[in-house]
Write an enzyme that holds these catalytic residues in place. Structure first.
Site, PDB file in Angstrom:
ATOM      1  N   GLU A   1       0.863  -1.181   0.000  1.00 43.87           N
ATOM      2  CA  GLU A   1       0.000   0.000   0.000  1.00 43.87           C
ATOM      3  C   GLU A   1       0.896   1.226   0.000  1.00 43.87           C
ATOM      4  O   GLU A   1       1.964   1.232   0.629  1.00 43.87           O
ATOM      5  CB  GLU A   1      -0.895   0.011   1.246  1.00 43.87           C
ATOM      6  CG  GLU A   1      -1.694   1.307   1.357  1.00 43.87           C
ATOM      7  CD  GLU A   1      -2.847   1.249   2.347  1.00 43.87           C
ATOM      8  OE1 GLU A   1      -2.832   0.383   3.235  1.00 43.87           O
ATOM      9  OE2 GLU A   1      -3.758   2.083   2.213  1.00 43.87           O
TER      10      GLU A   1
ATOM     11  N   CYS B 294      -6.519   0.788   2.734  1.00 44.19           N
ATOM     12  CA  CYS B 294      -7.498   1.877   2.745  1.00 44.19           C
ATOM     13  C   CYS B 294      -7.347   2.807   1.554  1.00 44.19           C
ATOM     14  O   CYS B 294      -8.290   3.533   1.210  1.00 44.19           O
ATOM     15  CB  CYS B 294      -7.369   2.681   4.029  1.00 44.19           C
ATOM     16  SG  CYS B 294      -7.818   1.761   5.487  1.00 44.19           S
TER      17      CYS B 294
ATOM     18  N   ASN C  16     -11.934  -3.040   0.131  1.00 44.23           N
ATOM     19  CA  ASN C  16     -10.879  -3.350   1.093  1.00 44.23           C
ATOM     20  C   ASN C  16     -11.463  -3.832   2.419  1.00 44.23           C
ATOM     21  O   ASN C  16     -11.701  -5.004   2.596  1.00 44.23           O
ATOM     22  CB  ASN C  16      -9.963  -2.136   1.302  1.00 44.23           C
ATOM     23  CG  ASN C  16      -8.912  -2.387   2.359  1.00 44.23           C
ATOM     24  OD1 ASN C  16      -8.296  -3.455   2.358  1.00 44.23           O
ATOM     25  ND2 ASN C  16      -8.701  -1.453   3.258  1.00 44.23           N
ATOM     26  N   GLU C  17     -11.743  -2.904   3.323  1.00 40.80           N
ATOM     27  CA  GLU C  17     -12.237  -3.342   4.653  1.00 40.80           C
ATOM     28  C   GLU C  17     -13.691  -2.936   4.823  1.00 40.80           C
ATOM     29  O   GLU C  17     -14.086  -2.465   5.885  1.00 40.80           O
ATOM     30  CB  GLU C  17     -11.379  -2.714   5.755  1.00 40.80           C
ATOM     31  CG  GLU C  17     -10.047  -3.397   5.930  1.00 40.80           C
ATOM     32  CD  GLU C  17      -9.243  -2.854   7.089  1.00 40.80           C
ATOM     33  OE1 GLU C  17      -9.592  -1.781   7.614  1.00 40.80           O
ATOM     34  OE2 GLU C  17      -8.258  -3.487   7.465  1.00 40.80           O
TER      35      GLU C  17
END
Ligand code: AHR
Length: 673
Positions: A66, A260, A390-391
């Site tokens: 990331e 993120c 992603n989350e």
């Protein structure tokens, strides 16, 4: 932690003791003496070589990347100039203008309007009486190495009747020149000019100075400086030392671009892969979402996308890693703005995912495949996986996930889709995900956990009784934290790495259900990080692997193709007496890799008992890493404080006696003859 663990150890020690010996009165008399001499050892660990279990996927151990902590710009992406195209909100960010004040300044920044991809360029006017300068200070300085070459380039257009030259210098931190080159732009057409400089001295906090000499006016843009010595000497390349650390891990996959960052703080700032391909001068700048996230503010953190999706696929190819791209699912970070795209407006997001598949895999005459071919790679990259979101959590995710899944599988039924389970590995969001995911066709689901070392020790059996009916598990992000996550005190200690090593025995043992796992985050600049802990740290010149890096590397370089059962008194080793173990075998080469983690603060004698009809080579190769100093770290100054050591043990028959040092992780390598 130490208290919890020593209680755990003594309870386990006693249980193990009961299992090993039938209790009789006579023996009870011996008990105090045995504990006094520390003799609770002599555990027999059985490795059932002749009964291999699940296949271990080639993807088992991989990388999570990331752009956080200056991982891309200022890190892996080898560009040394910050704000090279003057597109930061303030075009002067990263630049100094020595000797100029507001009244005599001859520099201007022309703004062509937001509808242009390349909004701004710089204009310098020379009246012939002075030689104005501008200095770029890089990403917390420019790293320069003695006798290494650096390629400077700039796009420029010179006004008619101008006559000028640009003196390009690399400087040390005291502004002393370390190398010089001259560039002589001419003509009103925009052109790229290049020059190569050699640095006379090593400097971690160097600068680049441009001195404008002559008379007239010059427009210029994309001021760039790269080491010539990038990974594979590519122009617009990557930092060779960092890629080498990644390549040395022989990673099975490479997840990109996050994290993120995929989501964005709001939807407008989400990661859009189409903005990251094509000519670098046309790639649109984005604010990095870690710019003002967390307590360590980094207002000069932007994404130039010089390391974009093409460079990513190329890197995967170079290091033999399966690409695992993740796309935005129409939702921004729920911790931040929680913006969502209405379901009826989701099509462009889905189309982005479909187009990415075509960019990676389509024929060179397809719309997106042609762009890939024009960039230099007519052959498809062979992407097999795609992550959606992603989350994200809650029903709002699954409503969107379903639309992505339908469209992707309709167009590319061979694609393996990865869904998320949210930011935590248990709790209400996780439970909703587990329930909902049964309705869909995700090949893998992505679990994330950042916890204390004791959590990892206690959860080494997490997957032993896991649901195996629907999907496989991708442990997409995990790390043990010594202190509060993301805080400066949170260090990559040996204690964290040891706990991760113990936990990973459970991943390997359950390779039938866990088919991919990656530590997170991957990279961090020592002067510009936002998150701790991180696998690899670097400054402008050097880089090093943390103890966790070496644990990851020991697993991924001794992967094997099948799991071998390992037991102590018929039970898997999940912390009895502080020991954790798993094993694998490479069916082709006949190599056997037994991983044993002694988390106890004392030495232990074990006996490896190989259940096999085969004969083994007469040497056991041991790779081990450990220290009783649980706080031990690697640093820029001492990068090899905690690193693996190798030794050979003579071996004959089917039993191998090994003395396990305290707090140490072993990979014991044997070979079938
Ligand atoms: O790894 C750092 C962050 O942790 C990632 O961006 C996110 O996915 C997780 O919360």
């Amino acid at each position: 932690m130490k208290n919890i663990r020593s209680n755990l150890f003594s309870a386990n020690r006693f249980k193990a003791f009961l299992r090993h010996f039938s209790l009789n009165i006579g023996f009870l008399f011996l008990l105090p003496a045995l504990f006094f001499t520390g003799f609770v050892n002599g555990q027999t660990i059985k490795v059932d070589v002749d009964h291999p279990q699940a296949k271990i996927q080639p993807t088992m151990w991989g990388l999570f990347f990331e752009d956080i902590n200056f991982a891309a710009d200022g890190g892996l992406y080898a560009e040394l100039i910050k704000n090279r195209s003057f597109e930061f909100p303030n075009p002067k960010t990263g630049w100094e203008f020595p000797g100029q004040n507001f009244f005599n300044s001859s520099i201007l920044f022309v703004n062509r309007g937001a509808e242009n991809e390349n909004v701004r360029f710089a204009r310098m006017k020379l009246d012939g009486t002075s030689s104005p300068q501008m200095v770029n200070t890089g990403f917390r300085g420019i790293g320069l190495k003695e006798r290494e070459q650096y390629r400077f380039s700039v796009w420029a257009s010179v006004a008619t009747d101008s006559e000028m030259q640009l003196k390009i210098e690399v400087l040390d931190s005291n502004d002393q020149p370390l190398g010089v080159a001259i560039v002589e732009p001419e003509g009103t057409d925009w052109q790229k000019y290049e020059a190569v400089l050699t640095a006379g001295k090593t400097e971690a906090k160097g600068k680049l100075r441009i001195t404008f000499e002559g008379k007239g006016s010059i427009d210029f843009d994309v001021v760039s400086l790269f080491p010539v010595n990038t990974w594979k000497n590519r122009e617009n390349g990557l930092r060779a030392d960092l890629v080498q650390l990644l390549a040395d891990m022989k990673p099975g996959f490479f997840r990109f671009p996050g994290g993120c960052i995929v989501e964005g703080r709001d939807l407008e700032k989400r990661y859009q892969w189409k903005q990251t391909i094509g000519n670098i001068e046309d790639r649109k700048l984005n604010i990095n979402r870690w710019n003002d996230e967390n307590t360590r503010l980094t207002p000069d953190y932007f994404q130039s996308y010089g390391l974009g999706f093409y460079e990513y696929f190329l890197l995967c190819e170079d290091i033999g890693a399966e690409p695992i791209p993740v796309v935005n699912c129409g939702m921004a970070c729920q911790f931040n703005t929680a913006e969502v795209v209405p379901l009826e407006d989701l099509d462009p997001y889905i189309q982005d995912a479909l187009d990415l598949i075509e960019f990676a895999n389509g024929p060179a005459d397809s719309k997106w495949g042609k762009i890939r071919a024009d960039m230099g790679h007519p052959e498809p990259f062979g992407m097999e996986y795609i992550g959606i979101g992603n989350e994200q959590w809650g029903m709002q995710y699954f409503e969107r996930y379903e639309l992505f899944e339908n469209a992707i599988l309709e167009r590319s039924p061979e694609m393996k889709i990865i869904s998320t389970t949210g930011p935590m590995a248990s709790g209400p969001f996780f439970d909703v995900a587990e329930r909902e995911l049964k309705k869909y066709h995700a090949a893998l689901v992505d679990e994330h956990y950042y916890n204390r070392p004791e959590w990892f020790l206690q959860n080494a059996n997490r997957y032993d009784d896991y649901n195996r009916d629907t999907y496989k598990i991708f442990v997409g992000e995990y790390a043990a934290a010594s202190k509060q996550m993301a805080s400066p005190e949170n260090k990559n200690t040996w204690e964290c790495a040891l706990a991760e090593a113990a936990f990973m025995t459970g991943l390997e043992r359950n390779a039938d259900v866990v088919t991919m796992a990656s530590y997170a985050p991957l990279l961090a600049h020592v002067d510009a990080w936002q998150w701790t802990p991180d696998l690899i740290w670097f400054d402008n010149l050097k880089s090093y692997g943390t103890p966790s890096y070496y644990v990851q590397k020991m697993y991924s370089t001794s992967k094997g193709t099948v799991v071998l059962p390992v037991s102590d008194m018929g039970e898997p080793l999940t912390g009895q007496d502080g020991l954790y173990a798993s094993a694998s075998m490479d069916e082709e080469s006949g190599e056997i890799f037994v991983k044993v983690v002694n988390t106890a603060p004392s030495e232990k004698n074990i006996s490896l008992d190989l259940n096999s009809k085969s004969k083994f080579s007469e040497t056991a190769k041991i790779e081990k890493i450990g220290t009783t100093d649980l706080e031990a770290l690697n640093t820029i100054e001492n990068p090899v404080n905690v690193t693996p050591k190798q030794e050979n043990l003579p071996f004959s028959g089917k039993k191998l006696e090994v003395t396990l040092q305290a707090n140490t992780f072993y990979v014991i390598k044997l070979k079938i003859n």
